[in-house]
Write a protein that holds these residues in place. Structure first.
Motif, PDB file in Angstrom:
ATOM      1  N   GLU A   1       0.825  -1.211   0.000  1.00 42.93           N
ATOM      2  CA  GLU A   1       0.000   0.000   0.000  1.00 42.93           C
ATOM      3  C   GLU A   1       0.853   1.252   0.000  1.00 42.93           C
ATOM      4  O   GLU A   1       0.316   2.370  -0.048  1.00 42.93           O
ATOM      5  CB  GLU A   1      -0.934  -0.010   1.217  1.00 42.93           C
ATOM      6  CG  GLU A   1      -1.908  -1.186   1.216  1.00 42.93           C
ATOM      7  CD  GLU A   1      -2.793  -1.202   2.445  1.00 42.93           C
ATOM      8  OE1 GLU A   1      -2.583  -0.324   3.320  1.00 42.93           O
ATOM      9  OE2 GLU A   1      -3.683  -2.061   2.532  1.00 42.93           O
ATOM     10  N   THR A   2       2.199   1.072   0.099  1.00 43.66           N
ATOM     11  CA  THR A   2       3.127   2.203   0.067  1.00 43.66           C
ATOM     12  C   THR A   2       4.295   1.833  -0.847  1.00 43.66           C
ATOM     13  O   THR A   2       4.408   0.697  -1.314  1.00 43.66           O
ATOM     14  CB  THR A   2       3.679   2.514   1.471  1.00 43.66           C
ATOM     15  OG1 THR A   2       4.511   1.422   1.880  1.00 43.66           O
ATOM     16  CG2 THR A   2       2.557   2.697   2.477  1.00 43.66           C
ATOM     17  N   ASP A   3       5.178   2.800  -1.090  1.00 43.74           N
ATOM     18  CA  ASP A   3       6.388   2.551  -1.868  1.00 43.74           C
ATOM     19  C   ASP A   3       7.561   2.134  -0.977  1.00 43.74           C
ATOM     20  O   ASP A   3       8.716   2.154  -1.415  1.00 43.74           O
ATOM     21  CB  ASP A   3       6.773   3.798  -2.679  1.00 43.74           C
ATOM     22  CG  ASP A   3       5.970   3.902  -3.975  1.00 43.74           C
ATOM     23  OD1 ASP A   3       5.593   2.840  -4.492  1.00 43.74           O
ATOM     24  OD2 ASP A   3       5.736   5.029  -4.430  1.00 43.74           O
ATOM     25  N   ASP A   4       7.279   1.793   0.273  1.00 41.87           N
ATOM     26  CA  ASP A   4       8.340   1.380   1.184  1.00 41.87           C
ATOM     27  C   ASP A   4       9.036   0.113   0.681  1.00 41.87           C
ATOM     28  O   ASP A   4       8.523  -0.611  -0.181  1.00 41.87           O
ATOM     29  CB  ASP A   4       7.764   1.116   2.575  1.00 41.87           C
ATOM     30  CG  ASP A   4       7.255   2.381   3.240  1.00 41.87           C
ATOM     31  OD1 ASP A   4       7.623   3.478   2.768  1.00 41.87           O
ATOM     32  OD2 ASP A   4       6.495   2.270   4.216  1.00 41.87           O
ATOM     33  N   SER A   5      10.187  -0.157   1.263  1.00 40.14           N
ATOM     34  CA  SER A   5      10.921  -1.385   0.945  1.00 40.14           C
ATOM     35  C   SER A   5      10.403  -2.518   1.818  1.00 40.14           C
ATOM     36  O   SER A   5      10.075  -2.317   2.992  1.00 40.14           O
ATOM     37  CB  SER A   5      12.420  -1.187   1.190  1.00 40.14           C
ATOM     38  OG  SER A   5      12.959  -0.303   0.242  1.00 40.14           O
ATOM     39  N   PHE A   6      10.347  -3.713   1.221  1.00 41.92           N
ATOM     40  CA  PHE A   6       9.861  -4.895   1.925  1.00 41.92           C
ATOM     41  C   PHE A   6      10.941  -5.972   1.906  1.00 41.92           C
ATOM     42  O   PHE A   6      11.642  -6.172   0.902  1.00 41.92           O
ATOM     43  CB  PHE A   6       8.584  -5.430   1.275  1.00 41.92           C
ATOM     44  CG  PHE A   6       7.381  -4.560   1.518  1.00 41.92           C
ATOM     45  CD1 PHE A   6       6.458  -4.878   2.512  1.00 41.92           C
ATOM     46  CD2 PHE A   6       7.164  -3.414   0.760  1.00 41.92           C
ATOM     47  CE1 PHE A   6       5.346  -4.070   2.740  1.00 41.92           C
ATOM     48  CE2 PHE A   6       6.055  -2.607   0.981  1.00 41.92           C
ATOM     49  CZ  PHE A   6       5.146  -2.939   1.978  1.00 41.92           C
ATOM     50  N   TYR A   7      11.039  -6.677   3.046  1.00 40.33           N
ATOM     51  CA  TYR A   7      12.058  -7.703   3.203  1.00 40.33           C
ATOM     52  C   TYR A   7      11.451  -8.953   3.824  1.00 40.33           C
ATOM     53  O   TYR A   7      10.471  -8.874   4.582  1.00 40.33           O
ATOM     54  CB  TYR A   7      13.198  -7.209   4.113  1.00 40.33           C
ATOM     55  CG  TYR A   7      13.793  -5.897   3.668  1.00 40.33           C
ATOM     56  CD1 TYR A   7      14.807  -5.849   2.722  1.00 40.33           C
ATOM     57  CD2 TYR A   7      13.328  -4.687   4.203  1.00 40.33           C
ATOM     58  CE1 TYR A   7      15.353  -4.630   2.315  1.00 40.33           C
ATOM     59  CE2 TYR A   7      13.865  -3.477   3.795  1.00 40.33           C
ATOM     60  CZ  TYR A   7      14.873  -3.453   2.853  1.00 40.33           C
ATOM     61  OH  TYR A   7      15.402  -2.265   2.441  1.00 40.33           O
ATOM     62  N   ILE A   8      12.041 -10.097   3.511  1.00 36.79           N
ATOM     63  CA  ILE A   8      11.681 -11.334   4.190  1.00 36.79           C
ATOM     64  C   ILE A   8      12.941 -11.944   4.785  1.00 36.79           C
ATOM     65  O   ILE A   8      14.059 -11.673   4.332  1.00 36.79           O
ATOM     66  CB  ILE A   8      10.996 -12.352   3.255  1.00 36.79           C
ATOM     67  CG1 ILE A   8      11.904 -12.669   2.058  1.00 36.79           C
ATOM     68  CG2 ILE A   8       9.636 -11.878   2.816  1.00 36.79           C
ATOM     69  CD1 ILE A   8      11.360 -13.785   1.188  1.00 36.79           C
ATOM     70  N   THR A   9      12.760 -12.757   5.793  1.00 40.04           N
ATOM     71  CA  THR A   9      13.895 -13.457   6.409  1.00 40.04           C
ATOM     72  C   THR A   9      13.844 -14.926   6.008  1.00 40.04           C
ATOM     73  O   THR A   9      12.776 -15.547   6.003  1.00 40.04           O
ATOM     74  CB  THR A   9      13.855 -13.332   7.931  1.00 40.04           C
ATOM     75  OG1 THR A   9      12.558 -13.699   8.416  1.00 40.04           O
ATOM     76  CG2 THR A   9      14.165 -11.903   8.356  1.00 40.04           C
ATOM     77  N   LEU A  10      15.002 -15.476   5.687  1.00 40.25           N
ATOM     78  CA  LEU A  10      15.109 -16.859   5.216  1.00 40.25           C
ATOM     79  C   LEU A  10      16.093 -17.605   6.107  1.00 40.25           C
ATOM     80  O   LEU A  10      17.246 -17.177   6.267  1.00 40.25           O
ATOM     81  CB  LEU A  10      15.575 -16.902   3.760  1.00 40.25           C
ATOM     82  CG  LEU A  10      15.577 -18.276   3.083  1.00 40.25           C
ATOM     83  CD1 LEU A  10      14.139 -18.772   2.904  1.00 40.25           C
ATOM     84  CD2 LEU A  10      16.280 -18.195   1.725  1.00 40.25           C
ATOM     85  N   SER A  11      15.654 -18.717   6.679  1.00 41.25           N
ATOM     86  CA  SER A  11      16.490 -19.454   7.629  1.00 41.25           C
ATOM     87  C   SER A  11      17.655 -20.146   6.923  1.00 41.25           C
ATOM     88  O   SER A  11      17.557 -20.507   5.742  1.00 41.25           O
ATOM     89  CB  SER A  11      15.649 -20.485   8.386  1.00 41.25           C
ATOM     90  OG  SER A  11      15.003 -21.370   7.485  1.00 41.25           O
ATOM     91  N   PRO A  12      18.769 -20.349   7.616  1.00 39.94           N
ATOM     92  CA  PRO A  12      19.981 -20.887   6.989  1.00 39.94           C
ATOM     93  C   PRO A  12      19.884 -22.356   6.606  1.00 39.94           C
ATOM     94  O   PRO A  12      20.755 -22.847   5.890  1.00 39.94           O
ATOM     95  CB  PRO A  12      21.053 -20.680   8.071  1.00 39.94           C
ATOM     96  CG  PRO A  12      20.310 -20.599   9.355  1.00 39.94           C
ATOM     97  CD  PRO A  12      18.998 -19.971   9.025  1.00 39.94           C
ATOM     98  N   ASN A  13      18.846 -23.062   7.051  1.00 36.38           N
ATOM     99  CA  ASN A  13      18.727 -24.465   6.658  1.00 36.38           C
ATOM    100  C   ASN A  13      18.229 -24.619   5.222  1.00 36.38           C
ATOM    101  O   ASN A  13      18.287 -25.711   4.652  1.00 36.38           O
ATOM    102  CB  ASN A  13      17.770 -25.204   7.606  1.00 36.38           C
ATOM    103  CG  ASN A  13      16.343 -24.678   7.493  1.00 36.38           C
ATOM    104  OD1 ASN A  13      16.088 -23.508   7.782  1.00 36.38           O
ATOM    105  ND2 ASN A  13      15.414 -25.522   7.091  1.00 36.38           N
TER     106      ASN A  13
END
Length: 919
Positions: free
Chosen positions: A734-746
Motif C-alpha cells: 500500500e506504500t512505496d516502502d521497501s519490503f524484506y523477508i527473512t530466510l532461515s539458513p537451513n
C-alpha cells in the motif's frame, strides 16, 4: 665474453638443463592448451582466479599509487590490517616481477612467474645436489626435473605463492648441510629468513621438516673409528646448539613481518583454531599408493583427496633401493625409515595432519606439506643412485613383483582419477628404469642420457595429464570484466573524490574491490578478521570463515556502511519495470565517463588484450543478488553492461551517535531485530515508531504441497514426489516502502528455487546465518509474488517473516545522523582528518571502521580512548559541538618486529665475525 659463455655452459650445463627443461616442457603444455597469449585460456583456476589475481592487482597499486595500503586497506571488506595478508599471499620476492607488467596484462604476468618459479625450483634442487652431494651430468638434471615437475608442483601451481617453498627448501637444506658438516650456519639462517618472509605458512611446514631432517643428518654423521665418545657427544651438542641458534636468527631476520603477522593471525585465521585432535585415519594406507602413478589427479582431489606424491619412476625406485644399499650405515637407513614412516602417518592420521597445517585442517588442497616428503624421497633417492652398484637378480625379481602387484591393486581399486592407460604407463616406466639399473654397473655412456630422457618424458606426461583435468577462466571474459569494472570505478572516483564505499549486485570474485582499487564490503581471504564476518552474518548477510558477500543489503545497512554508489548489471529485468529518477550528479558522471574513455584510448593498444566483437556481445555479468531497493536510489549513468546508482542515505565513515550503541549486542539469526536495535540505539531511541514493521502476506498459493505449522516453523511437503511443487506468497504493498523477508539458513540452493514475480530470484548460495531478502521497493499497488519451488520432498521454513521498512521514520533517522556526520577533508588508507558537528543527544563518534588497537583517535588534538561497538566497530566518546577529528592507524607489533630484525642481523654479523672457530 665469447670465451666466457661457452666455458660457463660447459661447466654448468646440468644446472642449465635443470632450469630450461621444466621451462620448455611447461611452455609447450601452455601453448597446446591455448594459454594466453597463445589462446583464450588463462591459468586462472580455483583460488588463483578467485583470490590471488585480485591481490596481485592490489600489489601493483600499492607500489605505484598508495604505499600506505601495505599497512591498511578499505578494499578489504569495510577495512582491515594488510600486513597479515601480505605475509600470506604477497611477500614473495618474485612478485616484484608484477611491476614490469601493465595492469591489463596481469594474467600474462601470472603465467610468466609460474613458469619462472617451477624452473627455478629445478635449478635450486640441482644446485643442492651439485654443492652438497657431488651431483653431475644428466643424472643431476634428471632428478632436478623430477623435483621441478613432481605431482605436488603441477597440482598446486595455481597456489603460486606456495612455489617459493620449492625454490628455497633446497637452499635451506644446503645451508643446513654446511652447518652440520662445517659448523657454518650463515647460509642456513639467511635462506630460512627469506623463506619465512616469502611465505610464513609454507615456511612453517619447512621448519617442521627441518627438525626431522636435522635429526636424520645428525644420526648419519660418521666419525673416524678412533674418535672417542666424549668427542662425538661434544660435537653433537655443538651442532645442536648451532642449529637452534641459527634457526632463531633465521626467524628473527623475518621478525619485521612475523610479529605483526602473528597479531593479525590472532584476530583472523588463528582465532578459529581449536586444540582438539582427531586420532582417526583419513583413508586406508594402501590407497596412498595410487598417487605414485602418472596423472594421479582430477578436480575432485582438490577439495579432498590423497597427498600428491608422484616423483617419477627413477626417483621412486632409487629411493626404495636406498634402504637396501649397504653403502649407507645401518643407523642412517633405520633413521631414514623412521622419518619416512612418520611422514606417511602424518599424511593419514588426522591429528598429525592438523599439526602440519598449523593446527587447522586445510579447506581444499589437502596434505599441503607433501612437498617436503617428496623432497626427502628425491634427495635420498639421488644419494642412493650415486652410490648404487646396480640391481642384483633377487632385487630385480622383488622389484618386478612389487611393481606388478601395486599396479594390479590400483587397477582393481578403480580410483576415479586413474585410468588403465596410466597404470600401464607407470608400470612400463618402472620396468624400464629397473632394467637400466640392472646394467648401471656397466657404466655405458648412454645410460645417464637414457635416464634423463625417460624422466623428462614421464614428468612431461604427468604434467600434461594433470593440467588437462582443470578448467580455467577465459582470457576474454576476464579482460572484459576487468576493463568494464575499471571504467565504472574510474568514472565514479573521477567524479567524486571523497571517501565512500561502492558495492555491486554482480561479481566475478569476492575481491573485485582489490582488482579495481575501491572501498567495498565483499571480501574473501584466509586472513580476514573474525569479527567482521560475525557482524555481517548477524545482520543477515552470507558469510563464512574468511569471506563476506554483501548480497543482502537493506536500505539500513547501505546507509550505515557508507554505500554511496551501487553498480548494477544492466539486464536486470526486475529493475527495468520502473523508470529510475536521475540523480543530480548524472551530468558529472557522464563527463567523467567521457574522460575515462578518452584516457583509455591513449593507452598503447598492445597493453590491452584484444577482444572480439562477438565475445563482447555474448559476455554477461554474474549476478549476485536481486535488489529492488536500487529503485529507491538515483540513477546516475550507464554503460553497455551496467547502471550506476547513488544512495542519498549514505552516512559518513564517522558520525555522531547516542552512547546507547555501545550496549547493543549481536543477535543470532535475528537480523531484522538487530538492524532495528542499531537504528534505535544510534538515534537514542528518540523515535517512538518501529523502523521495521512486521507485515502479513495477503495470500499463500500451494502447488502439489501440504503444509503444517509448529510455532515459528512451517513444514512444506510434496504430495506427488516426481511432480513440480511450490509455495507462492503474495501481497500488494500500500506504500512505496521497501519490503524484506527473512530466510532461515537451513534452506540451501540445492533445496529450493526462488522466484520473484516469475523471474529467478538471485541469491548468493553459501551462507550459515539467517538472511534478509529484499523483494519489493517502489511497488505501491503492484502484486508481489515470492515463489519457493521445492527441489527436495520436504523443506522447513523457520522465522519466515515479511517486514516493511517505514520510509518516513527511516528518513528522519538518516537525516539526524547525517547532520552529525564527519566532513573528511584529508585521508589515506591509514589516516583521516576532518571536522564533525555533534548534535544534541549524540555523545559517541560512531564509525564503520573495524575496531583495532592499531587505530588511535584525537579530538581537538587530544588523544581519546577508543571503544568497541557492535562487537567489531570503532567508536570514541565525544561531546556536543564542533570538533576536529584525526584518526591514525599503526600496525600493531610492526615497530617491535623491525627492532627484532635489526637485532637479528647484528647477531648474525657478530656470529660470523667472532665465532670464527665454527666458520
Amino acid at each position: 665474453m665469447q670465451k666466457t659463455m661457452p666455458t660457463f655452459i660447459k661447466k654448468q650445463w646440468p644446472l642449465l638443463l635443470s632450469f630450461f627443461v621444466p621451462f620448455i616442457i611447461m611452455s609447450i603444455i601452455y601453448i597446446f592448451q591455448g594459454v594466453y597469449p597463445f589462446g583464450n585460456d588463462s591459468l586462472l583456476t580455483v583460488d588463483l582466479g578467485q583470490q590471488y589475481i585480485d591481490f596481485y592487482s592490489y600489489y601493483r597499486q600499492t607500489f605505484f599509487e598508495d604505499p600506505s595500503t601495505f599497512f591498511y586497506s578499505f578494499s578489504k571488506a569495510i577495512g582491515g590490517d594488510m600486513v597479515g595478508l601480505w605475509a600470506y599471499y604477497l611477500t614473495s620476492p618474485f612478485n616484484l616481477l608484477f611491476l614490469l607488467f601493465p595492469h591489463t596484462q596481469i594474467t600474462l604476468a601470472v603465467t610468466c612467474i609460474t613458469l619462472l618459479k617451477i624452473s627455478l625450483s629445478g635449478l635450486s634442487f640441482g644446485y643442492l645436489l651439485k654443492k652438497a652431494f657431488n651431483g653431475t651430468g644428466f643424472i643431476l638434471a634428471a632428478f632436478s626435473i623430477s623435483y621441478a615437475l613432481m605431482g605436488y608442483t603441477i597440482v598446486n601451481q595455481l597456489n603460486i605463492m606456495w612455489l617459493d617453498g620449492l625454490i628455497f627448501l633446497p637452499l635451506i637444506v644446503l645451508g643446513l648441510e654446511r652447518l652440520v658438516d662445517k659448523k657454518k650456519g650463515l647460509l642456513y639462517s639467511i635462506f630460512l629468513g627469506i623463506m619465512l618472509f616469502a611465505n610464513y605458512y609454507i615456511a612453517y611446514m619447512i621448519c617442521l621438516f627441518l627438525i626431522c631432517y636435522f635429526i636424520f643428518r645428525l644420526v648419519s654423521v660418521s666419525y673416524p673409528k678412533e674418535t672417542k665418545w666424549k668427542t662425538k657427544l661434544k660435537e653433537s651438542f655443538i651442532t645442536v646448539g648451532l642449529f637452534i641458534w641459527h634457526s632463531l636468527l633465521g626467524a628473527g631476520l623475518a621478525g619485521i613481518l612475523l610479529l605483526p603477522t602473528f597479531h593479525s593471525l590472532m584476530e583472523s585465521k588463528a582465532s578459529y583454531t581449536k586444540f582438539e585432535f582427531d586420532w582417526e585415519l583419513a583413508y586406508p594406507f594402501p590407497e596412498m599408493l595410487s598417487k605414485l602413478f602418472i596423472g594421479a589427479f582430477n578436480f575432485d582431489q582438490m577439495p579432498s583427496g590423497y597427498p600428491n606424491l608422484f616423483i617419477g619412476s627413477l626417483a621412486l625406485v632409487s629411493f626404495f633401493c636406498y634402504f637396501f644399499n649397504r653403502s649407507f650405515s645401518k643407523r642412517e637407513r633405520i633413521t631414514a625409515l623412521a622419518v619416512m614412516v612418520f611422514f606417511v602417518v602424518s599424511m593419514n592420521l588426522e591429528a598429525f595432519n592438523k599439526i602440519w597445517h598449523a593446527m587447522q585442517y586445510p579447506i581444499w588442497y589437502p596434505y599441503r606439506f607433501s612437498f617436503v616428503v617428496c623432497f626427502f624421497m628425491l634427495l635420498t633417492g639421488f644419494r642412493n643412485f650415486m652410490h648404487y652398484e646396480g640391481m642384483r637378480p633377487i632385487s630385480t625379481f622383488v622389484s618386478m613383483v612389487v611393481t606388478a602387484s601395486i599396479g594390479f591393486y590400483v587397477y582393481n581399486a578403480e580410483f576415479d582419477f586413474i585410468y588403465t592407460e596410466q597404470v600401464i604407463l607407470s608400470v612400463l616406466f618402472t620396468f624400464i628404469i629397473t632394467f637400466l639399473l640392472i646394467i648401471k654397473p656397466q657404466k655405458y655412456t648412454w645410460i645417464p642420457i637414457a635416464f634423463f630422457i625417460l624422466t623428462t618424458v614421464e614428468m612431461g606426461l604427468n604434467a600434461q595429464i594433470d593440467l588437462s583435468r582443470l578448467s580455467y577462466v577465459d582470457q576474454d571474459n576476464f579482460t572484459l570484466y576487468q576493463t568494464g569494472l575499471d571504467t565504472d570505478i574510474d568514472a565514479i572516483q573521477d567524479m567524486d573524490d571523497q571517501f565512500y564505499r561502492i558495492e555491486k549486485n554482480y561479481l566475478r570474485t569476492k575481491n573485485d574491490s582489490f582488482q579495481a582499487n575501491y572501498p567495498g564490503v565483499t571480501h574473501f581471504s584466509s586472513t580476514f578478521e573474525r569479527t567482521i564476518p560475525a557482524l555481517f552474518g548477524s545482520l543477515g548477510f552470507p558469510v563464512g570463515d574468511g569471506f563476506l558477500a554483501y548480497s543482502n543489503g537493506t536500505l539500513v545497512t547501505d546507509a550505515l556502511f557508507s554505500i554511496r554508489y551501487y553498480i548494477s548489471e544492466k539486464d536486470n529485468l526486475y529493475l527495468a519495470q520502473k523508470d529510475q529518477p536521475l540523480g543530480s550528479k548524472s551530468t558529472s558522471l557522464k563527463e567523467s565517463f567521457n574522460r575515462t574513455m578518452r584516457n583509455s584510448t591513449l593507452l598503447d593498444p598492445l597493453l590491452i588484450p584484444t577482444v572480439s566483437e562477438e565475445q563482447k556481445a555474448v559476455f554477461e555479468l554474474n549476478a549476485m543478488q536481486t535488489k529492488p531497493d536500487l529503485r529507491s536510489y538515483a540513477q546516475l549513468g550507464e554503460t553497455d553492461k551496467t547502471i550506476i546508482y547513488e544512495n542519498p542515505n549514505a552516512l559518513s565513515l564517522a558520525f555522531g551517535s547516542s552512547s546507547a550503541i555501545l550496549d547493543v549486542s549481536l543477535l543470532e539469526d535475528q537480523p531484522i531485530a538487530l538492524q532495528e536495535n542499531i537504528l534505535q540505539a544510534l538515534t537514542g531511541n528518540q523515535l517512538a515508531e518501529e523502523f521495521f514493521v512486521p507485515t502479513e502476506f495477503d495470500s499463500t498459493v500451494y502447488q502439489n504441497v501440504t503444509s503444517s505449522n509448529s510455532g515459528n516453523e512451517s513444514l512444506y511437503q510434496k504430495q506427488v514426489l516426481n511432480n513440480d511443487a511450490s509455495v507462492s506468497f503474495q501481497f500488494t504493498p500500500e506504500t512505496d516502502d521497501s519490503f524484506y523477508i527473512t530466510l532461515s539458513p537451513n534452506i540451501k540452493d540445492e533445496d529450493v528455487e526462488l522466484f520473484l514475480n516469475g523471474e529467478p530470484f538471485t541469491q548468493y548460495e553459501t551462507y550459515r546465518d539467517q538472511l534478509v531478502l529484499n523483494i519489493a521497493s517502489q511497488n505501491k499497488g503492484d502484486t508481489i509474488t515470492f515463489k519457493i519451488g521445492l527441489k527436495e520432498s520436504t523443506i522447513r521454513l523457520k522465522d519466515f517473516q515479511l517486514y516493511r521498512l517505514d520510509s518516513s521514520t527511516f528518513d528522519s533517522a538518516v537525516q539526524s545522523l547525517q547532520a552529525g556526520g564527519m566532513t573528511i577533508e584529508d585521508y589515506s588508507s591509514t589516516y583521516f582528518n576532518g571536522s564533525v558537528d555533534i548534535q544534541k543527544g549524540q555523545d559517541v563518534l560512531m564509525t564503520t571502521i573495524p575496531y583495532s588497537k592499531g587505530w588511535s583517535v584525537k579530538i581537538d588534538g587530544i588523544p581519546v580512548q577508543t571503544k568497541e561497538a557492535l562487537e567489531g566497530l570503532l567508536a570514541v566518546p565525544i561531546s556536543e559541538g564542533t570538533h576536529r577529528i584525526e584518526m591514525n592507524y599503526t600496525t600493531p607489533l610492526f615497530l617491535e618486529g623491525a627492532i627484532l630484525t635489526i637485532l637479528s642481523i647484528l647477531s648474525l654479523i657478530v656470529s660470523a665475525v667472532f665465532l670464527k672457530k665454527y666458520y
